[in-house]
Design an enzyme around this catalytic site. Structure first.
Site, PDB file in Angstrom:
ATOM      1  CG  ASN A  40      41.750  46.650  44.683  1.00 29.99           C
ATOM      2  OD1 ASN A  40      42.054  47.252  45.700  1.00 29.99           O
ATOM      3  ND2 ASN A  40      42.388  46.835  43.533  1.00 29.99           N
TER       4      ASN A  40
ATOM      5  CG  HIS B 102      41.317  55.123  38.121  1.00 27.13           C
ATOM      6  ND1 HIS B 102      41.208  54.243  37.063  1.00 27.13           N
ATOM      7  CD2 HIS B 102      42.249  56.042  37.766  1.00 27.13           C
ATOM      8  CE1 HIS B 102      42.027  54.638  36.094  1.00 27.13           C
ATOM      9  NE2 HIS B 102      42.674  55.716  36.497  1.00 27.13           N
TER      10      HIS B 102
END
Ligand code: GAR
Length: 202
Positions: A17, A106
């Site tokens: 990420n 998340h």
């Protein structure tokens, strides 16, 4: 379009990420964002700054000092496996007119499956779908207002490892999209306020 936007990214793990965000940022502003890891084994060490964890107070003070000196507008957590304290969040926000500009990604449809191993938790459930959430960070684990959430099928024709790899690609894309929405001012930004002091808010 935001003429300038300074971001910092915290990551503790593999950094997929963080690297996706770095690419999106560089494509837009032609400079590198600030990348920080607390994990000496993370590949992010080669790309950014290693701040090894000592104790929470000292660690957060070091991080805040870097964010302050670099006049960071947005902080993006990307697999950063520590909970930021209320004081940290308040202090960072105080440099942006008390607007919360800390995001986290998340790997679940929050509020489901908070904490570690969210993909595994979903995989071990009977759920047909799971997903990914990008939300504002509070001092409570994986809580805070959700900005965007996308659901997807839990494919049972592949194994868990493949499922995680596939899902992380969706995450990487989603987080990059959110960042581009910040640059395009679809998500408003309060710039780092010139003249603020490095003082702990009350
Ligand atoms: C990602 O799946 C991210 O969503 C998750 O950690 C992984 C990091 O992977 N974060 C959380 O679970 C936060 N509670 P990466 O290092 O390859 O980006």
């Amino acid at each position: 379009m935001l003429k300038s936007c300074k971001i910092a990214i915290f990551a503790s793990g593999l950094g997929t990420n963080a690297l996706a965000l770095k690419r999106a940022y560089k494509d837009f502003y032609s400079i590198d964002p600030i990348l920080i890891t607390d994990n000496p084994k993370s590949p992010i060490c080669e790309e950014g700054i290693l701040i090894p964890f000592t104790n929470k107070e000292e660690h957060e003070a070091t991080l805040l000092r870097i964010l302050f000196e670099n006049k960071i507008d947005w902080l993006l957590l990307a697999g950063y496996m520590r909970i930021l304290s209320a004081n940290f969040i308040a202090m960072f926000s105080s440099w942006h007119n008390n607007k919360n500009q800390i995001l986290n990604i998340h790997p679940s449809l929050l509020p489901k499956y908070k904490g570690k191993d969210a993909y595994l938790q979903a995989w071990n459930s009977k759920d047909s779908h799971t997903g990914v959430s990008v939300h504002l960070v509070t001092e409570v684990l994986d809580s805070g207002d959700i900005l965007v959430q996308i659901p997807f099928l839990i494919r049972r024709d592949i194994d868990l490892e493949q499922f995680i790899t596939e899902s992380k690609k969706i995450e990487n894309d989603l987080y990059m999209q959110v960042l581009r929405r910040i640059f395009q001012e679809e998500i408003p930004t309060i710039k780092f306020q010139e003249g603020v002091s490095f003082a702990t808010p009350i």
